[in-house]
Write a protein that holds these residues in place. Sequence first.
Motif, PDB file in Angstrom:
ATOM      1  N   GLN A  14      42.920  41.557  48.883  1.00 32.82           N
ATOM      2  CA  GLN A  14      41.887  40.530  48.891  1.00 32.82           C
ATOM      3  C   GLN A  14      40.527  41.197  48.868  1.00 32.82           C
ATOM      4  N   ALA A  15      39.815  40.966  47.798  1.00 35.34           N
ATOM      5  CA  ALA A  15      38.458  41.487  47.669  1.00 35.34           C
ATOM      6  C   ALA A  15      37.482  40.480  48.251  1.00 35.34           C
ATOM      7  N   ARG A  29      43.441  36.129  47.860  1.00 34.78           N
ATOM      8  CA  ARG A  29      44.434  37.178  47.976  1.00 34.78           C
ATOM      9  C   ARG A  29      45.339  37.143  46.737  1.00 34.78           C
ATOM     10  N   GLU A  30      45.634  38.321  46.198  1.00 36.75           N
ATOM     11  CA  GLU A  30      46.454  38.386  44.998  1.00 36.75           C
ATOM     12  C   GLU A  30      47.558  39.422  45.157  1.00 36.75           C
ATOM     13  N   LEU A  31      48.663  39.162  44.475  1.00 32.97           N
ATOM     14  CA  LEU A  31      49.768  40.105  44.492  1.00 32.97           C
ATOM     15  C   LEU A  31      49.390  41.339  43.677  1.00 32.97           C
ATOM     16  N   VAL A  50      40.836  44.722  50.781  1.00 29.91           N
ATOM     17  CA  VAL A  50      41.753  44.939  51.898  1.00 29.91           C
ATOM     18  C   VAL A  50      43.164  44.764  51.345  1.00 29.91           C
ATOM     19  N   TYR A  51      43.996  45.742  51.565  1.00 33.26           N
ATOM     20  CA  TYR A  51      45.366  45.716  51.057  1.00 33.26           C
ATOM     21  C   TYR A  51      46.322  45.357  52.194  1.00 33.26           C
ATOM     22  N   LYS A  54      48.355  43.758  59.010  1.00 36.08           N
ATOM     23  CA  LYS A  54      46.976  43.359  59.293  1.00 36.08           C
ATOM     24  C   LYS A  54      46.009  43.819  58.231  1.00 36.08           C
ATOM     25  N   GLY A  55      46.451  44.691  57.365  1.00 40.65           N
ATOM     26  CA  GLY A  55      45.619  45.126  56.255  1.00 40.65           C
ATOM     27  C   GLY A  55      44.972  46.480  56.466  1.00 40.65           C
ATOM     28  N   THR A  56      44.717  47.149  55.354  1.00 42.94           N
ATOM     29  CA  THR A  56      44.000  48.419  55.368  1.00 42.94           C
ATOM     30  C   THR A  56      42.966  48.386  54.241  1.00 42.94           C
TER      31      THR A  56
END
Length: 111
Positions: free
Chosen positions: A39-40, A45-47, A92-93, A103-105
């Motif tokens: 998600q930029a 949010r995108e796959l 965020v990936y 939770k994302g990185t």
Amino acid sequence: QVQLVESGGGLVQAGGSLRLSCAASGTFFRFNTMGWYRQAPGKQRELVAAINSGGSTNYADSVKGRFTISRDNAKNTVYLQMNSLKPEDTAVYYCWADTYWGKGTLVTVSS
């Protein structure tokens, strides 16, 4: 309780590489599908990529040929090798496994 913990994000220059890892804990169950979303800022949010237990993969068109997803079923871990990174890959990936989310990185690609 199942937890997904991502690692490997950071700051990299355009053209560089990063490798993300996501380790699942709290279960011995093998996930059917594992993958990565991103998600930029200001975007949905995108796959990015997904891989099932048999090893079949799926990629977003924007990352085909640059990113490679893999998994280690024995470790319940999924990886994302990102090469030839572009500023538009900044996001965020999030790791995803069936119905669970990490939770994302943060990955930041400078121009």
